[in-house]
Design an enzyme around this catalytic site. Structure first.
Site, PDB file in Angstrom:
ATOM      1  CG  ASN A  27      46.287 -30.037  13.582  1.00  0.00           C
ATOM      2  OD1 ASN A  27      46.392 -28.893  14.002  1.00  0.00           O
ATOM      3  ND2 ASN A  27      45.401 -30.896  14.062  1.00  0.00           N
ATOM      4  CG  HIS A  42      41.995 -26.335  13.296  1.00  0.00           C
ATOM      5  ND1 HIS A  42      43.327 -25.986  13.394  1.00  0.00           N
ATOM      6  CD2 HIS A  42      41.892 -27.587  13.802  1.00  0.00           C
ATOM      7  CE1 HIS A  42      43.990 -26.980  13.948  1.00  0.00           C
ATOM      8  NE2 HIS A  42      43.154 -27.975  14.198  1.00  0.00           N
ATOM      9  CB  CYS A  84      43.062 -27.265  17.378  1.00  0.00           C
ATOM     10  SG  CYS A  84      44.228 -28.627  17.318  1.00  0.00           S
TER      11      CYS A  84
HETATM   12  N1  ACO Z   1      49.459 -44.681   7.795  1.00  0.00           N
HETATM   13  C1  ACO Z   1      48.819 -45.776   7.359  1.00  0.00           C
HETATM   14  N2  ACO Z   1      47.723 -46.269   7.965  1.00  0.00           N
HETATM   15  C2  ACO Z   1      47.271 -45.629   9.037  1.00  0.00           C
HETATM   16  C3  ACO Z   1      47.901 -44.474   9.567  1.00  0.00           C
HETATM   17  C4  ACO Z   1      49.047 -44.007   8.895  1.00  0.00           C
HETATM   18  N3  ACO Z   1      49.725 -42.914   9.287  1.00  0.00           N
HETATM   19  N4  ACO Z   1      47.215 -44.054  10.644  1.00  0.00           N
HETATM   20  C5  ACO Z   1      46.189 -44.896  10.802  1.00  0.00           C
HETATM   21  N5  ACO Z   1      46.211 -45.858   9.843  1.00  0.00           N
HETATM   22  C6  ACO Z   1      45.293 -46.956   9.621  1.00  0.00           C
HETATM   23  C7  ACO Z   1      44.527 -47.352  10.867  1.00  0.00           C
HETATM   24  O1  ACO Z   1      45.300 -48.233  11.660  1.00  0.00           O
HETATM   25  C8  ACO Z   1      43.308 -48.027  10.267  1.00  0.00           C
HETATM   26  O2  ACO Z   1      43.670 -49.347   9.886  1.00  0.00           O
HETATM   27  P1  ACO Z   1      42.621 -50.566  10.061  1.00  0.00           P
HETATM   28  O3  ACO Z   1      41.466 -50.208   9.165  1.00  0.00           O
HETATM   29  O4  ACO Z   1      43.416 -51.718   9.613  1.00  0.00           O
HETATM   30  O5  ACO Z   1      42.267 -50.566  11.513  1.00  0.00           O
HETATM   31  C9  ACO Z   1      43.049 -47.255   8.987  1.00  0.00           C
HETATM   32  O6  ACO Z   1      44.284 -46.553   8.700  1.00  0.00           O
HETATM   33  C10 ACO Z   1      41.915 -46.223   9.131  1.00  0.00           C
HETATM   34  O7  ACO Z   1      42.114 -45.503  10.335  1.00  0.00           O
HETATM   35  P2  ACO Z   1      41.152 -44.327  10.763  1.00  0.00           P
HETATM   36  O8  ACO Z   1      41.627 -43.752  12.064  1.00  0.00           O
HETATM   37  O9  ACO Z   1      39.721 -44.784  10.686  1.00  0.00           O
HETATM   38  O10 ACO Z   1      41.429 -43.287   9.565  1.00  0.00           O
HETATM   39  P3  ACO Z   1      40.729 -41.917   9.227  1.00  0.00           P
HETATM   40  O11 ACO Z   1      40.262 -41.929   7.841  1.00  0.00           O
HETATM   41  O12 ACO Z   1      39.747 -41.515  10.303  1.00  0.00           O
HETATM   42  O13 ACO Z   1      41.960 -40.879   9.271  1.00  0.00           O
HETATM   43  C11 ACO Z   1      42.807 -39.188  10.769  1.00  0.00           C
HETATM   44  C12 ACO Z   1      42.688 -40.680  10.468  1.00  0.00           C
HETATM   45  C13 ACO Z   1      43.589 -38.525   9.648  1.00  0.00           C
HETATM   46  C14 ACO Z   1      43.516 -38.981  12.101  1.00  0.00           C
HETATM   47  C15 ACO Z   1      41.389 -38.553  10.829  1.00  0.00           C
HETATM   48  O14 ACO Z   1      40.551 -39.362  11.625  1.00  0.00           O
HETATM   49  C16 ACO Z   1      41.373 -37.157  11.387  1.00  0.00           C
HETATM   50  O15 ACO Z   1      41.828 -36.228  10.769  1.00  0.00           O
HETATM   51  N6  ACO Z   1      40.745 -36.961  12.554  1.00  0.00           N
HETATM   52  C17 ACO Z   1      40.513 -35.663  13.135  1.00  0.00           C
HETATM   53  C18 ACO Z   1      41.737 -35.061  13.748  1.00  0.00           C
HETATM   54  C19 ACO Z   1      41.374 -33.727  14.356  1.00  0.00           C
HETATM   55  O16 ACO Z   1      40.619 -32.956  13.811  1.00  0.00           O
HETATM   56  N7  ACO Z   1      41.853 -33.452  15.554  1.00  0.00           N
HETATM   57  C20 ACO Z   1      41.426 -32.247  16.252  1.00  0.00           C
HETATM   58  C21 ACO Z   1      42.458 -31.252  16.310  1.00  0.00           C
HETATM   59  S1  ACO Z   1      43.949 -31.824  17.045  1.00  0.00           S
HETATM   60  C22 ACO Z   1      44.162 -31.029  18.579  1.00  0.00           C
HETATM   61  O17 ACO Z   1      43.274 -30.442  19.124  1.00  0.00           O
HETATM   62  C23 ACO Z   1      45.513 -31.166  19.240  1.00  0.00           C
END
Ligand code: ACO
Length: 297
Positions: free
Chosen positions: A254, A224, A88
């Site tokens: 993203n 980003h 990214c």
């Molecule tokens: N729909 C519903 N529930 C979901 C989904 C979904 N699509 N995805 C995950 N959940 C659930 C999980 O299973 C979890 O359930 P549990 O509590 O029963 O275990 C709950 O939601 C919370 O999951 P988290 O992973 O803790 O959720 P979070 O608030 O962290 O959001 C997300 C997830 C959006 C991926 C976030 O962590 C994020 O944006 N992370 C950073 C991503 C990023 O910046 N990546 C770098 C760039 S990408 C690259 O370089 C290719």
């Protein structure tokens, strides 16, 4: 396809829409459209280019590079052309590289592209990743000038975090064609989230200090577009109102290396960014890689 809801996606990520490349449409197809728009805006002919750098994690082929494919499409044959993979952060790395070539006097005009078709490597049964990514491309043209537009760039990487964000498919690790193996983004999202916020805070601070700036000197933050909550955290760190932050994640998702140039393009073409303003571009991604670019528009 998966157990999710529009509400969950909007609240956790800020994403409402995104774009997916049509069947058969490649990263180079998207890059070409962005490149032609940038060349036209800059009033530069492809034959005037000395360098093409494409930041991408999703090249059309293993080789030739997407930059070489793009060069031929544009009719810029002969100039230097290469791809750069920093996930990214790909556009920031590509911009910094092209800027260094120009500063060294080796290049006068460079086309810098961020282009991705991440949809091609998403596991559509994994709700933790399949709701996040989109396809797109953005591009800029850089030219040597006595008054620099790219004031400074700051690049970093830490390969110690591979397990949190990666795609296991490769060339020298060997191809595997079992169903459901590889060709997919593997991400421990909540861990990536924490490191991303901390790291972007640090690079913003580093950029301000290294360039003798205070927070109020920055006119626009162009981050980003991974997650609205990460963007808002960086804006808070800069004490910057969200009106001065360019947000496209709601419409693009993203798009990895394409996200920063897409946001820049949108803000410039809409007339929001005006001549003379100071822009802070930043990104974080797989590797981990992260970086910033300080630009006087
Ligand atoms: N729909 C519903 N529930 C979901 C989904 C979904 N699509 N995805 C995950 N959940 C659930 C999980 O299973 C979890 O359930 P549990 O509590 O029963 O275990 C709950 O939601 C919370 O999951 P988290 O992973 O803790 O959720 P979070 O608030 O962290 O959001 C997300 C997830 C959006 C991926 C976030 O962590 C994020 O944006 N992370 C950073 C991503 C990023 O910046 N990546 C770098 C760039 S990408 C690259 O370089 C290719």
């Amino acid at each position: 396809m998966v157990a999710t809801s529009d509400e969950w996606i909007r609240e956790r990520t800020g994403i409402r829409e995104r774009r997916i490349a049509a069947e058969g449409e490649t990263t180079c197809d998207l890059a070409e459209q962005a490149a032609r728009a940038a060349l036209e805006a800059a009033g530069v002919a492809p034959s005037e280019l000395d360098l093409i750098v494409v930041g991408t994690t999703t090249p059309d082929l293993i080789f030739p590079s997407t930059a070489c494919l793009l060069q031929h499409r544009l009719g810029a044959n002969g100039c230097a052309a290469f791809d750069l993979n920093a996930a990214c952060t790909g556009f920031i790395y590509a911009l910094a590289s092209a800027d260094a070539f120009i500063r060294a006097g080796a290049v006068r005009r460079a086309l810098v592209v961020g282009a991705e078709t991440l949809s091609r490597m998403i596991d559509w049964s994994d709700r933790a990743t399949c709701v996040l990514f989109g396809d797109g491309a953005g591009a800029v043209v850089l030219a040597a000038d006595s008054k620099p537009g790219v004031l400074a760039t700051h690049l970093h990487a830490d390969g110690g975090y591979k397990e949190l964000l990666y795609n296991p498919v490769g060339v020298s690790v060997g191809f595997r064609d079992e169903p459901n193996h590889g060709v997919k983004v593997m991400m421990t999202g909540n861990e990536v989230f924490k490191v991303a916020v901390r790291t972007l805070d640090a690079v913003v601070e580093e950029t301000l200090t290294a360039n003798g700036l205070s927070k109020s000197d920055i006119d626009w933050l162009i981050p980003h577009q991974a997650n609205l909550r990460i963007i808002a955290a960086t804006a808070r760190r800069l004490e910057m109102p969200m009106e001065r932050v360019v947000v496209t994640v709601d419409r693009h998702g993203n798009t990895s290396a394409a996200s920063v140039p897409l946001a820049l393009d949108e803000a410039v073409r809409s007339g929001r960014i005006r001549s003379g303003e100071l822009l802070l571009l930043e990104a974080f991604g797989g590797g981990f890689t992260w970086g910033s670019a300080l630009i006087r528009y």
